[in-house]
Motif scaffolding. Structure first.
Motif, short mmCIF file in Angstrom:
data_model
loop_
_atom_site.label_atom_id
_atom_site.label_comp_id
_atom_site.label_asym_id
_atom_site.label_seq_id
_atom_site.Cartn_x
_atom_site.Cartn_y
_atom_site.Cartn_z
N GLU A 35 0.86 -1.20 0.00
CA GLU A 35 0.00 0.00 0.00
C GLU A 35 0.89 1.24 0.00
O GLU A 35 1.78 1.37 0.82
CB GLU A 35 -0.93 -0.03 1.22
CG GLU A 35 -1.67 1.25 1.52
CD GLU A 35 -2.50 1.82 0.36
OE1 GLU A 35 -3.29 1.07 -0.24
OE2 GLU A 35 -2.33 3.01 0.05
N ALA A 42 -10.18 4.47 -0.21
CA ALA A 42 -11.40 5.29 -0.24
C ALA A 42 -12.54 4.65 0.55
O ALA A 42 -13.60 5.24 0.72
CB ALA A 42 -11.83 5.54 -1.68
N LYS A 52 -19.89 9.00 5.19
CA LYS A 52 -21.05 8.52 5.99
C LYS A 52 -21.03 9.08 7.40
O LYS A 52 -22.07 9.32 8.00
CB LYS A 52 -21.07 6.99 6.03
CG LYS A 52 -21.99 6.37 5.01
CD LYS A 52 -21.58 6.44 3.58
CE LYS A 52 -21.93 7.61 2.77
NZ LYS A 52 -21.45 7.49 1.38
N ASP A 319 -12.43 -1.04 -7.59
CA ASP A 319 -12.74 0.07 -8.51
C ASP A 319 -11.92 0.03 -9.79
O ASP A 319 -12.40 0.42 -10.85
CB ASP A 319 -12.48 1.42 -7.82
CG ASP A 319 -13.61 1.79 -6.85
OD1 ASP A 319 -14.47 0.93 -6.56
OD2 ASP A 319 -13.61 2.94 -6.37
N VAL A 327 -17.66 -0.55 -1.72
CA VAL A 327 -16.80 -1.29 -0.80
C VAL A 327 -17.16 -2.78 -0.82
O VAL A 327 -16.28 -3.65 -0.99
CB VAL A 327 -16.93 -0.72 0.63
CG1 VAL A 327 -16.31 -1.65 1.65
CG2 VAL A 327 -16.31 0.66 0.70
#
Ligand SMILES: Cc1cc2nc3c(=O)[nH]c(=O)nc-3n(C[C@H](O)[C@H](O)[C@H](O)COP(=O)(O)OP(=O)(O)OC[C@H]3O[C@@H](n4cnc5c(N)ncnc54)[C@H](O)[C@@H]3O)c2cc1C
Length: 498
Positions: A35, A42, A52, A319, A327
């Motif tokens: 990573e 995201a 959210k 994505d 997700v």
């Protein structure tokens, strides 16, 4: 054991990549997760969890205000500093979970799991290079399989310069230092409408929404667009429908934009702008060319055969693969790819009945097809619609705006094709229906279940009973609250009820 040799290297630690790496451990395989920035992607930052958190908080502020303003008091306000604190706490909590999980797992299963912070690039079908900015050391890994899970980034608009401070995307909006006095949002899709809901709920920002179609959320049925539009407008949002954005630029530290609506040009000045016009797959500079990975239609994504790319041991999930950008779907794809690699899984992922929630006012939950889709694709069906005001739980909550709409096959079996739930706790009603769709069951099963009372899910049961002509409230009496009709060749015919 050779520390640089793996069964699987996953590039990208967002929801899709993380889920893939964890599933590989279940198979007892050596996996390295790479990573470049923050684990969670995201799914946590400038995306699902953070937006959210803002939505939940803004809903609370709005709910309190709806109550106290009716009693004639001053509106309740919270400062942006308090909003930011809540946001930071939520993202930190998730970040902390990920870092503890990674740390403990690395200790527990150092034979299986490695995590490297750095930029991953494919050199060959079996080699990945990782560049670590911290110590500028390049690490080379050998691997039998590679999963690309590099996610997506906000799409920009040609000729509009994004500085992520005055003209922003979803990557910049959470860095605001105060509520903007005015904000224009370009794009009336899900994310644009979610941010319009959030900022209008807080009541501190004049929101403009630029919608290039004649109604927001054009992929959903008209009754959904209408209810969400009305609520936004009630909270002071100006929606520019059928609008063409001709120009947007920063002038004296503010945003000036020019639109054409109904042939008329208008120039408007606002404090900030948010571009929300979709996302683009992150596949540049990750070594696709080195191994000859082909891109999909319009060069928009990679790997379009059930998570596979054209290179047999390289997969693409989440994505970056260009499917439904959520997700839950990223996680499913990540796990699926690993099962294909290590278990030779043959069944394909189904994208037909994905449950989604749109965090609007009110909440909109969806699964399967909608009415618009049935009309466009000439699918004969029966539709039942029940207003929230008929449900005891909604009455108790004093939240009676909304409806359930269930679409079933136009035959005796009445298999469920789709559902839309619009209203408070809408998402809690969709699960049971999603399960029935997955199991290819008819509605009979739902009619006989005993639901807790009062609960929103009782509304689903009443819908089903209406279709079976045995509802408690009769559609012929409450004509404005209950509807049941068939839809054949685009023609709506009321089903005769008592
Ligand atoms: C504002 C907003 C709201 C959203 N709301 C929801 C929601 O309510 N519900 C929902 O289900 N979905 C929501 N989504 C969508 C969801 O966030 C994405 O679909 C999901 O995060 C995709 O997961 P991913 O793992 O494919 O990609 P990402 O989450 O983008 O993660 C990709 C990761 O790969 C890393 N990376 C990229 N290139 C490299 C490289 N070369 N080397 C190493 N690492 C690399 C990135 O740093 C990143 O961490 C929302 C998105 C946005 C923007």
């Amino acid at each position: 054991m050779d520390d640089s040799k793996y069964d699987l290297v996953v590039i990208g630690g967002g929801p899709a990549g993380y889920a893939a790496a964890m599933r590989a451990i279940d198979f007892g395989k050596r996996v390295c997760l790479v990573e470049k920035a923050k684990v969670g992607g995201a799914g946590v930052y400038n995306g699902a969890l953070s937006s959210k958190t803002l939505w939940e908080l803004s809903q609370r502020v709005k709910n309190v205000n709806e109550t106290i303003v009716s009693l004639g008091r001053k509106p309740f306000e919270i400062s942006w500093k308090e909003v930011k604190k809540t946001l930071d706490e939520a993202t930190f909590e998730r970040k902390f979970q990920y870092s503890c999980h990674i740390k403990l797992l690395k200790n527990q299963r150092k034979d299986l799991f490695s995590y490297i912070r750095g930029y991953g690039k494919i050199l060959s079908p079996t080699k990945v290079a990782i560049n670590r900015t911290r110590d500028s050391e390049e690490i080379l890994l050998e691997t039998d399989n590679i999963i690309i899970a590099t996610g997506s980034s906000p799409r920009k608009i040609h000729n509009i310069e994004v500085d992520e401070s005055i003209i922003m995307t979803s990557d910049g909006i959470e860095s605001l230092e105060d509520y903007p006095k005015s904000l224009v949002i370009v794009g009336a899709g899900v994310i644009g409408c979610e941010y319009a809901t959030i900022f209008s709920n807080f009541g501190k920002t004049k929101v403009y929404l630029i919608d290039r179609a004649n109604r927001i959320l054009p992929f959903e049925d008209e009754d959904i667009s209408e209810i969400v539009s009305k609520n936004l407008e009630k909270r002071g949002v100006t929606i520019h429908h059928d609008a063409q954005l001709d120009r947007m630029q920063i002038v004296n530290g503010e945003v000036e934009y020019e639109i054409t609506c109904d042939g008329k040009k208008e120039i408007i000045r606002v404090e900030r702008a948010l571009l929300s016009v979709g996302r683009e797959s992150n596949y540049t500079n990750i070594g696709l060319e080195a191994v000859g990975i082909k891109k999909g239609e319009n060069n928009r994504h990679i790997g379009d055969d059930d998570t596979r790319t054209n290179i047999p041991n390289i997969y693409a999930v989440g994505d970056v693969s260009g499917h439904i950008a959520l997700v839950n779907m990223g996680e499913i794809e990540g796990r699926h790819a690993v099962e294909k690699i290590f278990e030779n899984k043959q069944t394909r992922i189904s994208y037909d009945n994905v449950c989604t929630i749109m965090f609007l006012e009110p909440e909109v939950a969806a699964v399967g097809v909608n009415e618009q889709y049935c009309i466009e694709n000439n699918i004969p069906c029966k539709v039942v619609k029940l207003d929230y005001s008929i449900m005891a739980r909604a009455i108790a909550m004093r939240k009676t705006q909304g409806f359930f709409k269930i679409i079933v096959q136009n035959d005796a079996e009445m298999k469920i094709l789709g559902m839309r739930a619009v209203g408070e706790h809408a998402s809690s009603a969709i699960e049971a229906v999603a399960l029935l769709i997955k199991m290819e069951k008819g509605i009979g099963e739902l009619a006989e279940l005993v639901h807790p009372h009062p609960s929103i899910v009782e509304g689903v049961q009443e819908c089903v009973r209406m279709l079976m002509n045995k509802s408690i409230f009769k559609a012929s009496v409450f004509k404005d609250k209950l509807e049941c009709y068939s839809l054949v060749d685009g023609v709506k015919t009321p089903l005769q009820r008592l």
